[in-house]
Design a protein around this motif. Structure first.
Motif, PDB file in Angstrom:
ATOM      1  N   THR A 147      54.843  39.505  38.317  1.00  0.00           N
ATOM      2  CA  THR A 147      54.256  39.825  39.627  1.00  0.00           C
ATOM      3  C   THR A 147      53.554  41.168  39.542  1.00  0.00           C
ATOM      4  O   THR A 147      54.137  42.159  39.080  1.00  0.00           O
ATOM      5  CB  THR A 147      55.346  39.897  40.721  1.00  0.00           C
ATOM      6  OG1 THR A 147      56.138  38.708  40.680  1.00  0.00           O
ATOM      7  CG2 THR A 147      54.718  40.050  42.100  1.00  0.00           C
ATOM      8  N   VAL A 148      52.298  41.219  39.999  1.00  0.00           N
ATOM      9  CA  VAL A 148      51.506  42.451  39.940  1.00  0.00           C
ATOM     10  C   VAL A 148      51.027  42.811  41.344  1.00  0.00           C
ATOM     11  O   VAL A 148      50.532  41.950  42.083  1.00  0.00           O
ATOM     12  CB  VAL A 148      50.287  42.308  39.011  1.00  0.00           C
ATOM     13  CG1 VAL A 148      49.550  43.643  38.897  1.00  0.00           C
ATOM     14  CG2 VAL A 148      50.714  41.817  37.630  1.00  0.00           C
ATOM     15  N   ALA A 149      51.178  44.087  41.702  1.00  0.00           N
ATOM     16  CA  ALA A 149      50.655  44.595  42.971  1.00  0.00           C
ATOM     17  C   ALA A 149      49.527  45.570  42.671  1.00  0.00           C
ATOM     18  O   ALA A 149      49.720  46.559  41.955  1.00  0.00           O
ATOM     19  CB  ALA A 149      51.751  45.292  43.764  1.00  0.00           C
ATOM     20  N   PHE A 150      48.345  45.285  43.206  1.00  0.00           N
ATOM     21  CA  PHE A 150      47.198  46.180  43.065  1.00  0.00           C
ATOM     22  C   PHE A 150      47.039  46.975  44.358  1.00  0.00           C
ATOM     23  O   PHE A 150      46.962  46.395  45.452  1.00  0.00           O
ATOM     24  CB  PHE A 150      45.917  45.380  42.785  1.00  0.00           C
ATOM     25  CG  PHE A 150      45.895  44.711  41.445  1.00  0.00           C
ATOM     26  CD1 PHE A 150      45.418  45.386  40.328  1.00  0.00           C
ATOM     27  CD2 PHE A 150      46.357  43.410  41.289  1.00  0.00           C
ATOM     28  CE1 PHE A 150      45.406  44.769  39.078  1.00  0.00           C
ATOM     29  CE2 PHE A 150      46.339  42.788  40.058  1.00  0.00           C
ATOM     30  CZ  PHE A 150      45.863  43.472  38.943  1.00  0.00           C
ATOM     31  N   TYR A 151      46.977  48.295  44.221  1.00  0.00           N
ATOM     32  CA  TYR A 151      46.805  49.186  45.367  1.00  0.00           C
ATOM     33  C   TYR A 151      45.323  49.391  45.662  1.00  0.00           C
ATOM     34  O   TYR A 151      44.544  49.697  44.755  1.00  0.00           O
ATOM     35  CB  TYR A 151      47.434  50.551  45.085  1.00  0.00           C
ATOM     36  CG  TYR A 151      48.935  50.618  45.242  1.00  0.00           C
ATOM     37  CD1 TYR A 151      49.513  51.437  46.206  1.00  0.00           C
ATOM     38  CD2 TYR A 151      49.781  49.886  44.425  1.00  0.00           C
ATOM     39  CE1 TYR A 151      50.893  51.527  46.346  1.00  0.00           C
ATOM     40  CE2 TYR A 151      51.162  49.955  44.547  1.00  0.00           C
ATOM     41  CZ  TYR A 151      51.713  50.785  45.518  1.00  0.00           C
ATOM     42  OH  TYR A 151      53.078  50.867  45.648  1.00  0.00           O
ATOM     43  N   MET A 152      44.943  49.261  46.912  1.00  0.00           N
ATOM     44  CA  MET A 152      43.575  49.574  47.369  1.00  0.00           C
ATOM     45  C   MET A 152      42.525  48.835  46.537  1.00  0.00           C
ATOM     46  O   MET A 152      41.525  49.415  46.128  1.00  0.00           O
ATOM     47  CB  MET A 152      43.326  51.091  47.296  1.00  0.00           C
ATOM     48  CG  MET A 152      44.281  51.898  48.145  1.00  0.00           C
ATOM     49  SD  MET A 152      44.118  51.501  49.880  1.00  0.00           S
ATOM     50  CE  MET A 152      45.326  52.616  50.572  1.00  0.00           C
ATOM     51  N   GLY A 153      42.752  47.563  46.331  1.00  0.00           N
ATOM     52  CA  GLY A 153      41.867  46.835  45.423  1.00  0.00           C
ATOM     53  C   GLY A 153      40.899  45.883  46.091  1.00  0.00           C
ATOM     54  O   GLY A 153      40.310  45.033  45.405  1.00  0.00           O
ATOM     55  N   VAL A 154      40.692  45.976  47.426  1.00  0.00           N
ATOM     56  CA  VAL A 154      39.841  45.002  48.107  1.00  0.00           C
ATOM     57  C   VAL A 154      38.399  45.061  47.590  1.00  0.00           C
ATOM     58  O   VAL A 154      37.786  44.034  47.286  1.00  0.00           O
ATOM     59  CB  VAL A 154      39.886  45.206  49.634  1.00  0.00           C
ATOM     60  CG1 VAL A 154      38.837  44.337  50.323  1.00  0.00           C
ATOM     61  CG2 VAL A 154      41.276  44.862  50.164  1.00  0.00           C
ATOM     62  N   ALA A 155      37.841  46.257  47.497  1.00  0.00           N
ATOM     63  CA  ALA A 155      36.452  46.384  47.034  1.00  0.00           C
ATOM     64  C   ALA A 155      36.298  45.886  45.604  1.00  0.00           C
ATOM     65  O   ALA A 155      35.245  45.371  45.214  1.00  0.00           O
ATOM     66  CB  ALA A 155      35.993  47.835  47.144  1.00  0.00           C
ATOM     67  N   ASN A 156      37.357  46.017  44.817  1.00  0.00           N
ATOM     68  CA  ASN A 156      37.314  45.642  43.405  1.00  0.00           C
ATOM     69  C   ASN A 156      37.938  44.279  43.149  1.00  0.00           C
ATOM     70  O   ASN A 156      38.162  43.889  41.998  1.00  0.00           O
ATOM     71  CB  ASN A 156      38.057  46.719  42.580  1.00  0.00           C
ATOM     72  CG  ASN A 156      37.739  46.655  41.108  1.00  0.00           C
ATOM     73  OD1 ASN A 156      36.656  46.237  40.709  1.00  0.00           O
ATOM     74  ND2 ASN A 156      38.696  47.053  40.288  1.00  0.00           N
TER      75      ASN A 156
END
Length: 486
Positions: free
Chosen positions: A167-176
């Protein structure tokens, strides 16, 4: 003589829900002289700061750079060298993409003492509020947190993430997000892998979009989700349908503004919050003691009736009696209150009171309030009056309100009494916010008829008013209205 250095506390404010704070966090805020705070923390948490504390906004948005990091470092150093207790208040956990290392190093160079107080990290909290644990023995035994910013995409070990982490959580990744999905797929992740994007996690305005690596970009675009957001990737998201709890609360997704007239905790705001609503209270009030002589206080005990206009007036009067060692048992007057909240406060202090509506006309009357007599409700008449405490609006929060409302479109505005209408109109204007524009768009609720009449003086008609003037009845109306909409 050289002034002693202050101390800096790096404090994690959690992801947004005001209840996700720690006892140590609370103590640090309560003794702060200066607080440097970020955009993503809940501004309500700043209410724990003492009246003398300087509040300094250091926030950055996706569209503005805000204060440069080196300036923040310099402020921490200069304020501490001036002998202040400084709190650097960060959203989530300061050690998770919070630059605490850089800021602490600048203090170490000047030999300034500091502590780091962890907070609830956003990815774990937001995932749980969306119904997804980040680990599970059947779906995911490993978990990774990764920054999702554009400039770091080439630095990520995509092969390691795909092959070694469930399981991976990406922070602040909407633009990317397109690049994140593309890299995960190209490095071996199935296109059908579940993905969950959580915007404003743990707030009442939390919004989620669930899809797969193949379609999540399009789905997020359709919903216009933006940062702040956590993107969760992994099969563990399949548990969401069974474990959702926060989004099932009756007022989830509803945004409220409660017009505030007191320093004590608003029971209306508390009820709405417990039911899943996102609640702003404004304006913020603080109190200071008034001066009184013991002989004056003793003379008050000769009245036949006492009427308290607010919880603050109760605390102010009884605290004065305590200060002068006057036994509460010397109060022979019949006690009356304007609100049920004041009645409860008196009961907690060991005294029983009745509501004003039950007050008889017999005997002398002393009204005890929290404002100057000229500002007293004219309905009280020209009775004897004592102001037991000084209450005024905390103007530090006037600049905070517009920022809160930029992030949070209010659905419903609620008024508990006539004074609350005047205060929101007056101090909303002083804060530079268009209150009339908000009221035109929002649903308006009032507790009683007199409050509704006051609102009409400003050209607005309430949409909701309970048959009985009580917080409980108004909250019940709101819940029923929301269920009907669904």
């Amino acid at each position: 003589m050289t002034k002693a250095k202050g101390k800096v506390y790096f404090v994690g404010a959690g992801p947004g829900d005001e209840g996700l704070i720690t006892v140590k966090w609370q103590r640090a805020i309560e003794k702060a002289d200066v607080i440097l705070y970020d955009r993503l923390l809940n501004p309500k948490l700043l209410e724990a700061a003492p009246p003398h504390c300087e509040l300094m906004y250091c926030g950055k948005t996706p569209y503005t750079k805000g204060i440069r990091q080196e300036i923040i470092n310099e402020l921490l150093v200069s304020k501490a060298l001036a002998g202040h207790n400084v709190v650097r208040l960060k959203g989530g956990d300061p050690a998770v993409f919070g630059r605490v290392g850089e800021e602490a190093e600048s203090l170490k160079e000047k030999d300034i003492p500091f502590e780091i107080i962890p907070g609830v990290t956003s990815s774990i909290a937001a995932s749980m509020y969306a119904g997804v644990p980040v680990t599970h023995r059947d779906f995911g035994r490993s978990f990774a947190m990764v920054t999702g910013h554009e400039r770091t995409k080439q630095e990520i070990d995509w092969t390691g993430l795909v092959q070694s982490v469930d399981t991976v959580a990406f922070y602040m990744g909407v633009a990317n997000l397109p690049n994140i999905c593309e890299n995960l797929i190209s490095h071996g992740k199935s296109k059908n892998t579940p993905v969950l994007v959580i915007q404003w996690g743990t707030y009442g305005r939390q919004e989620t979009v669930e899809g797969t690596l193949a379609n999540i970009v399009e789905m997020v675009s359709e919903k216009s989700l933006q940062n702040p957001a956590i993107t969760l990737v992994g099969d563990i998201i399949l548990l969401r349908k069974r474990l959702q709890w926060f989004e099932k609360k009756p007022l989830y997704g509803q945004q409220f503004l409660v017009a505030r007239t007191g320093t004590t905790k608003s029971s209306m705001a508390e009820n709405l919050y417990e039911l899943g609503g996102d609640v702003i209270e404004f304006p913020k009030w603080i109190t200071t003691k008034v001066k009184a002589k013991k002989s004056q206080l003793l003379s008050f005990l000769l009245y036949d009736r006492m009427l308290f206009t607010s919880p603050e007036s109760v605390h102010g009067f009884l605290d004065l009696l305590t200060e002068y060692a006057i036994d509460f048992r010397q109060i022979s007057a019949k006690l009356y209150v304007v609100s049920r909240k004041s009645k409860k406060v008196l009961q907690q202090r060991g005294l029983i009171a009745a509501l004003k509506s039950e007050m008889t006309e017999d005997g002398t009357l002393l009204i005890i309030g929290d404002r100057k007599k000229e500002h007293l409700d004219p309905n009280y008449g020209d009775e004897d009056y004592f102001q037991s405490i000084e209450k005024y609006v905390d103007e530090r929060f006037l600049e905070i309100l517009p920022r809160m409302l930029e992030e949070n479109a209010v659905d419903t505005v609620l008024f508990s009494n006539q004074h609350s209408v005047d205060m929101l109109m007056d101090y909303g204007d002083k804060a530079g916010f268009d209150v009339s524009g908000m009221l035109t768009q929002a649903t308006i609720g009032v507790i009683g008829k007199s409050t509704g009449r006051k609102l009409k003086d400003f050209g607005f008609t309430p949409d909701m008013m309970p048959h009985e003037p009580s917080v409980e009845q108004l909250v019940a109306l709101i819940v029923n209205r929301n269920v009907f909409r669904l």
